[in-house]
Design an enzyme around this catalytic site. Sequence first.
Site, PDB file in Angstrom:
ATOM      1  N   LYS A   1      -2.826  -9.833  -2.250  1.00 46.05           N
ATOM      2  CA  LYS A   1      -1.386  -9.627  -2.461  1.00 46.05           C
ATOM      3  C   LYS A   1      -0.652 -10.958  -2.277  1.00 46.05           C
ATOM      4  CE  LYS A   1      -2.515  -5.182  -0.691  1.00 46.05           C
ATOM      5  NZ  LYS A   1      -2.404  -4.249  -1.806  1.00 46.05           N
TER       6      LYS A   1
ATOM      7  N   ASP B   1      -2.427  -4.232  10.564  1.00 49.80           N
ATOM      8  CA  ASP B   1      -2.853  -4.387   9.170  1.00 49.80           C
ATOM      9  C   ASP B   1      -1.641  -4.965   8.438  1.00 49.80           C
ATOM     10  OD1 ASP B   1      -3.438  -4.147   6.501  1.00 49.80           O
ATOM     11  OD2 ASP B   1      -3.942  -2.007   6.557  1.00 49.80           O
TER      12      ASP B   1
ATOM     13  N   TRP C   1      -2.446   4.094   4.254  1.00 50.46           N
ATOM     14  CA  TRP C   1      -3.404   3.120   4.789  1.00 50.46           C
ATOM     15  C   TRP C   1      -3.604   3.302   6.282  1.00 50.46           C
ATOM     16  CZ3 TRP C   1      -6.580   1.645   1.393  1.00 50.46           C
ATOM     17  CH2 TRP C   1      -6.163   1.418   0.082  1.00 50.46           C
TER      18      TRP C   1
HETATM   19  C1  LIG Z   1      -1.672  -1.984   3.843  1.00 52.53           C
HETATM   20  C2  LIG Z   1      -3.029  -1.955   3.204  1.00 52.53           C
HETATM   21  N1  LIG Z   1      -4.120  -1.816   3.981  1.00 52.53           N
HETATM   22  C3  LIG Z   1      -5.349  -1.771   3.458  1.00 52.53           C
HETATM   23  C4  LIG Z   1      -5.557  -1.860   2.099  1.00 52.53           C
HETATM   24  C5  LIG Z   1      -6.964  -1.802   1.565  1.00 52.53           C
HETATM   25  O1  LIG Z   1      -7.345  -3.077   1.269  1.00 52.53           O
HETATM   26  P1  LIG Z   1      -8.775  -3.419   0.619  1.00 52.53           P
HETATM   27  O2  LIG Z   1      -8.736  -2.888  -0.765  1.00 52.53           O
HETATM   28  O3  LIG Z   1      -8.783  -4.919   0.699  1.00 52.53           O
HETATM   29  O4  LIG Z   1      -9.826  -2.787   1.456  1.00 52.53           O
HETATM   30  C6  LIG Z   1      -4.471  -2.029   1.251  1.00 52.53           C
HETATM   31  C7  LIG Z   1      -4.693  -2.157  -0.207  1.00 52.53           C
HETATM   32  O5  LIG Z   1      -3.831  -2.074  -1.021  1.00 52.53           O
HETATM   33  C8  LIG Z   1      -3.168  -2.062   1.815  1.00 52.53           C
HETATM   34  O6  LIG Z   1      -2.095  -2.185   1.040  1.00 52.53           O
END
Ligand SMILES: Cc1ncc(COP(=O)(O)O)c(C=O)c1O
Length: 362
Positions: free
Chosen positions: A193, A169, A101
């Site tokens: 989550k 994040d 991520w």
């Molecule tokens: C740490 C992290 N950042 C970003 C995301 C992406 O999130 P989204 O699907 O809401 O764009 C996730 C999704 O699992 C994640 O675990």
Amino acid sequence: MTVYNFSAGPSMLPEAVLQEAARGLRDYNGSGMSVMELSHRSRQFVQIIERAEAALRRLMRIPAEYSVLFLQGGASSQFAMVPMNLAQSATAAAYIDTGNWSQRAIAEAKLLSRAEVIASSADKNYTYIPRDYQLAPDAAYLHITSNNTLEGTRFGEIPSAGRVPLIADMSSEMLSREIDVAKFGLIYAGAQKNIGPAGLTVVIIRTDLVGRPARNVPTMLRYDVHCEARSLYNTPPCYAVYVAGLVFEWLEQMGGVAAVETLNEIKARALYDFLDQSSLFSNSVARADRSRMNVPFTAPSEELNEKFLAASEGAGLLTLRGHRLVGGMRASIYNAMPLAGVQKLVEMMQQFEYENAGGKHV
Ligand SMILES: Cc1ncc(COP(=O)(O)O)c(C=O)c1O
């Protein structure tokens, strides 16, 4: 059979929240309308969103100089909104690369502005959190992924960024541990989550950073627009905001973030203690950097992984398959996962080990 859902997201919601949300789905507070049918400009919905914000502020002790936004677009949209709004000056933004991520966030920042990776744990397959780096004092901001959902690592200690705004994040750990919001310039999280249903993205931003982005930043991607309109510039994800508000109130009834953090430590310890003495299963993350939310583990062969996954499904322990980039298994044990679910998983792993390794090294 009671089933426990170990999905990384969308993931388990508390039973009490689901029951209340089911009531609101048919008839919101005796209005005769479903909560899904309320206009986002109605008095009822404005109360829902204000109540959700107030509960989140109490839970995280969010200081008054921060705005709380309920947006759409997922955490992935924040990968772009952050640099579009906060990195438009000549100085580069700094990123710590701790996995999948973070890489997505870095790629997006590089599309839109100057971004530099100042530390990475790619050398050891993202099994640890890097601690050695130099942060330029004039960096536009420092971005971290505080909990790495795929790799199962977390920043146990939040890095200090001095006067540089720290951006995190926190998609897979917001509300699971106490944090001092005042250390951050901006925190964002996809809701699916620990917060509520998919479709909602929560942003907490220090108001001095909201500023005025470049003229060519589209209206929907500007923090100033959403702050001024208090998340009602356009139609927000109404139903997801409603359910998130119920989750916040459930958390308060549980005793707040400190109480749920203690429970999360107990759940994670039960699983890691088992893994550490297991002769069959292992987790390759540096101990000091282990996530309390996402616990990846593997058996010694693909065949045993598959056998374990099939057996766990049969026992009502669902969605334990690891992310396709990592393989093996992953137990996501967010706030809504009861201790009983983790205990059942450990018992199942013990039994599987007994049957497949005879308690000996394989
Ligand atoms: C740490 C992290 N950042 C970003 C995301 C992406 O999130 P989204 O699907 O809401 O764009 C996730 C999704 O699992 C994640 O675990």
